[in-house]
Design a protein around this motif. Sequence first.
Motif, PDB file in Angstrom:
ATOM      1  N   ALA A  61       1.994   2.703   1.500  1.00  0.00           N
ATOM      2  CA  ALA A  61       2.562   2.128   0.293  1.00  0.00           C
ATOM      3  C   ALA A  61       2.008   0.708   0.165  1.00  0.00           C
ATOM      4  O   ALA A  61       1.964  -0.039   1.152  1.00  0.00           O
ATOM      5  N   ASP A  62       1.573   0.355  -1.021  1.00  0.00           N
ATOM      6  CA  ASP A  62       0.922  -0.947  -1.209  1.00  0.00           C
ATOM      7  C   ASP A  62       1.787  -2.102  -0.728  1.00  0.00           C
ATOM      8  O   ASP A  62       1.289  -3.074  -0.148  1.00  0.00           O
ATOM      9  N   SER A  63       3.072  -2.007  -0.938  1.00  0.00           N
ATOM     10  CA  SER A  63       3.972  -3.114  -0.609  1.00  0.00           C
ATOM     11  C   SER A  63       4.140  -3.318   0.896  1.00  0.00           C
ATOM     12  O   SER A  63       4.638  -4.362   1.326  1.00  0.00           O
ATOM     13  N   LEU A  64       3.700  -2.344   1.701  1.00  0.00           N
ATOM     14  CA  LEU A  64       3.920  -2.417   3.140  1.00  0.00           C
ATOM     15  C   LEU A  64       2.637  -2.608   3.935  1.00  0.00           C
ATOM     16  O   LEU A  64       2.684  -2.755   5.163  1.00  0.00           O
ATOM     17  N   LYS A  65       1.507  -2.592   3.258  1.00  0.00           N
ATOM     18  CA  LYS A  65       0.239  -2.796   3.955  1.00  0.00           C
ATOM     19  C   LYS A  65       0.245  -4.133   4.681  1.00  0.00           C
ATOM     20  O   LYS A  65       0.695  -5.136   4.158  1.00  0.00           O
ATOM     21  N   GLY A  66      -0.268  -4.096   5.897  1.00  0.00           N
ATOM     22  CA  GLY A  66      -0.359  -5.330   6.667  1.00  0.00           C
ATOM     23  C   GLY A  66       0.819  -5.553   7.604  1.00  0.00           C
ATOM     24  O   GLY A  66       0.693  -6.253   8.597  1.00  0.00           O
ATOM     25  N   ARG A  67       1.957  -4.954   7.319  1.00  0.00           N
ATOM     26  CA  ARG A  67       3.116  -5.099   8.199  1.00  0.00           C
ATOM     27  C   ARG A  67       3.396  -3.824   8.974  1.00  0.00           C
ATOM     28  O   ARG A  67       3.865  -3.874  10.110  1.00  0.00           O
ATOM     29  N   PHE A  68       3.133  -2.687   8.364  1.00  0.00           N
ATOM     30  CA  PHE A  68       3.401  -1.396   8.993  1.00  0.00           C
ATOM     31  C   PHE A  68       2.082  -0.711   9.338  1.00  0.00           C
ATOM     32  O   PHE A  68       1.125  -0.771   8.557  1.00  0.00           O
ATOM     33  N   THR A  69       2.058  -0.049  10.487  1.00  0.00           N
ATOM     34  CA  THR A  69       0.866   0.678  10.921  1.00  0.00           C
ATOM     35  C   THR A  69       1.274   2.058  11.404  1.00  0.00           C
ATOM     36  O   THR A  69       2.136   2.179  12.289  1.00  0.00           O
TER      37      THR A  69
END
Length: 126
Positions: A61-69
């Motif tokens: 989800a675009d809003s979670l990129k960078g924090r969730f893997t």
Amino acid sequence: QVSLGESGGGSVQTGGSLRLSCAASGRTSSILSMGWFRQAPGKEREGVAAINTVADSTLYADSLKGRFTISQDKAMHTQYLQMNSLKPEDTATYYCAAGSTWDTRILLNAPAFAYWGQGTQVSVSS
């Protein structure tokens, strides 16, 4: 039939991290995609991330990129969701899902998955 079992939920403070796990059992050879969804009270279930169990392709989800893997251990038929820099708005029940297709146009929508875990609670306090 595929069964999914999640673990790793809990309570953390803002900025903390959690790792969720989801182990698949049963007809695991039929699984091509695994994913994570979340649902907060009073809100619709939303797609978080998905992974192709053969090619290792991922979708977020675009809003979670960078924090969730999202990642996986193919041999163990297990997927993981590493969640960093958690925020209170991440508080939700997180669900593991598995399916037999890989279509990035629909993969972050619940109908793309046939099998679901029971959910694990994640609570982030400020």
